[in-house]
Enzyme design. Structure first.
Site, PDB file in Angstrom:
ATOM      1  N   GLY A  11       0.833  -1.193   0.000  1.00  0.00           N
ATOM      2  CA  GLY A  11       0.000   0.000   0.000  1.00  0.00           C
ATOM      3  C   GLY A  11       0.867   1.242   0.000  1.00  0.00           C
ATOM      4  O   GLY A  11       2.005   1.226  -0.474  1.00  0.00           O
ATOM      5  N   CYS A  12       0.363   2.291   0.576  1.00  0.00           N
ATOM      6  CA  CYS A  12       1.069   3.566   0.625  1.00  0.00           C
ATOM      7  C   CYS A  12       2.387   3.426   1.373  1.00  0.00           C
ATOM      8  O   CYS A  12       2.431   2.902   2.480  1.00  0.00           O
ATOM      9  CB  CYS A  12       0.180   4.604   1.307  1.00  0.00           C
ATOM     10  SG  CYS A  12       0.983   6.197   1.506  1.00  0.00           S
ATOM     11  N   PHE A  13       3.455   3.916   0.779  1.00  0.00           N
ATOM     12  CA  PHE A  13       4.760   3.757   1.415  1.00  0.00           C
ATOM     13  C   PHE A  13       4.928   4.584   2.678  1.00  0.00           C
ATOM     14  O   PHE A  13       5.798   4.301   3.493  1.00  0.00           O
ATOM     15  CB  PHE A  13       5.928   3.981   0.454  1.00  0.00           C
ATOM     16  CG  PHE A  13       5.888   5.188  -0.437  1.00  0.00           C
ATOM     17  CD1 PHE A  13       5.349   6.396  -0.064  1.00  0.00           C
ATOM     18  CD2 PHE A  13       6.452   5.095  -1.708  1.00  0.00           C
ATOM     19  CE1 PHE A  13       5.357   7.497  -0.904  1.00  0.00           C
ATOM     20  CE2 PHE A  13       6.477   6.188  -2.567  1.00  0.00           C
ATOM     21  CZ  PHE A  13       5.914   7.401  -2.160  1.00  0.00           C
ATOM     22  N   TRP A  14       4.100   5.596   2.887  1.00  0.00           N
ATOM     23  CA  TRP A  14       4.216   6.401   4.107  1.00  0.00           C
ATOM     24  C   TRP A  14       3.987   5.552   5.355  1.00  0.00           C
ATOM     25  O   TRP A  14       4.634   5.755   6.377  1.00  0.00           O
ATOM     26  CB  TRP A  14       3.227   7.550   4.102  1.00  0.00           C
ATOM     27  CG  TRP A  14       3.390   8.537   2.995  1.00  0.00           C
ATOM     28  CD1 TRP A  14       4.506   8.773   2.245  1.00  0.00           C
ATOM     29  CD2 TRP A  14       2.391   9.423   2.505  1.00  0.00           C
ATOM     30  NE1 TRP A  14       4.258   9.757   1.328  1.00  0.00           N
ATOM     31  CE2 TRP A  14       2.967  10.184   1.462  1.00  0.00           C
ATOM     32  CE3 TRP A  14       1.067   9.661   2.847  1.00  0.00           C
ATOM     33  CZ2 TRP A  14       2.270  11.160   0.768  1.00  0.00           C
ATOM     34  CZ3 TRP A  14       0.366  10.631   2.150  1.00  0.00           C
ATOM     35  CH2 TRP A  14       0.958  11.366   1.119  1.00  0.00           C
TER      36      TRP A  14
END
Length: 178
Positions: A11-14
């Site tokens: 998913g989102c790398f953050w």
């Protein structure tokens, strides 16, 4: 110190970057893009879904302190490996669940971990995580690095990233750096 690398997308790398940066034995985590079709893509290009890149984090670790197995345990616990090209409201192939391996040993270990999770019915649905050798990796733009810590007021960080971090803290506090 013999450091190793593994590249993970869930998913989102953050979300993933912040969590893995907290684990003892992990020396560096860099958000980026992997295994796509164009050189040095921009965030906008990757978000378009046309580059075949996945949002990932490259994790550098000391296997004498944190095992590859432990990294995989955390990885499978902090995202949903059963949703194809999706994590929550983040939809597209760039959000696929992916383990980008450096060598055949990592590939075998990752495939064995997926088999163990499958055999134990750890998830209700089938695991769709792909395991691939690294074709390419490009670091994301500077503003994506350490994004959560630099943007705690961001609504996505408050609603999505913070929840994943809390889940990690609840289940893996024994892995935290001092």
């Amino acid at each position: 110190m013999n450091l190793e690398e593994i590249t993970l997308g869930g998913g989102c790398f953050w979300c993933i970057e912040n969590i893995f940066s907290r684990v003892k034995g992990i020396t560096k985590v860099v958000s980026g893009y992997a295994n796509g079709d164009i050189e040095n893509p921009s965030y906008e290009q990757v978000c378009s879904g046309t580059t075949n890149h996945a949002e990932v984090v490259k994790v550098e670790f000391d296997p004498a302190i944190v095992s590859f197995e432990t990294i995989l345990e955390v990885f499978f616990a902090i995202h949903d490996p059963t949703t194809l090209n999706r994590q929550g409201n983040d939809i597209g192939s760039q959000y696929r669940s992916i383990i980008v391996v450096e060598n055949d040993e990592q590939q075998a270990a990752a495939l064995e971990k997926i088999k163990q999770l499958t055999d134990s019915n750890a998830f209700e649905d089938d695991i769709v995580t792909v395991v691939e050798h690294k074709l390419n990796y490009y670091a994301a733009e500077d503003y994506h690095q350490d994004y959560y810590n630099n943007n705690t007021d961001n609504q996505y960080c408050q609603l999505v990233v913070a929840k994943k971090i809390q889940k990690f803290l609840n289940n893996f506090s024994h892995l935290l750096k001092d």
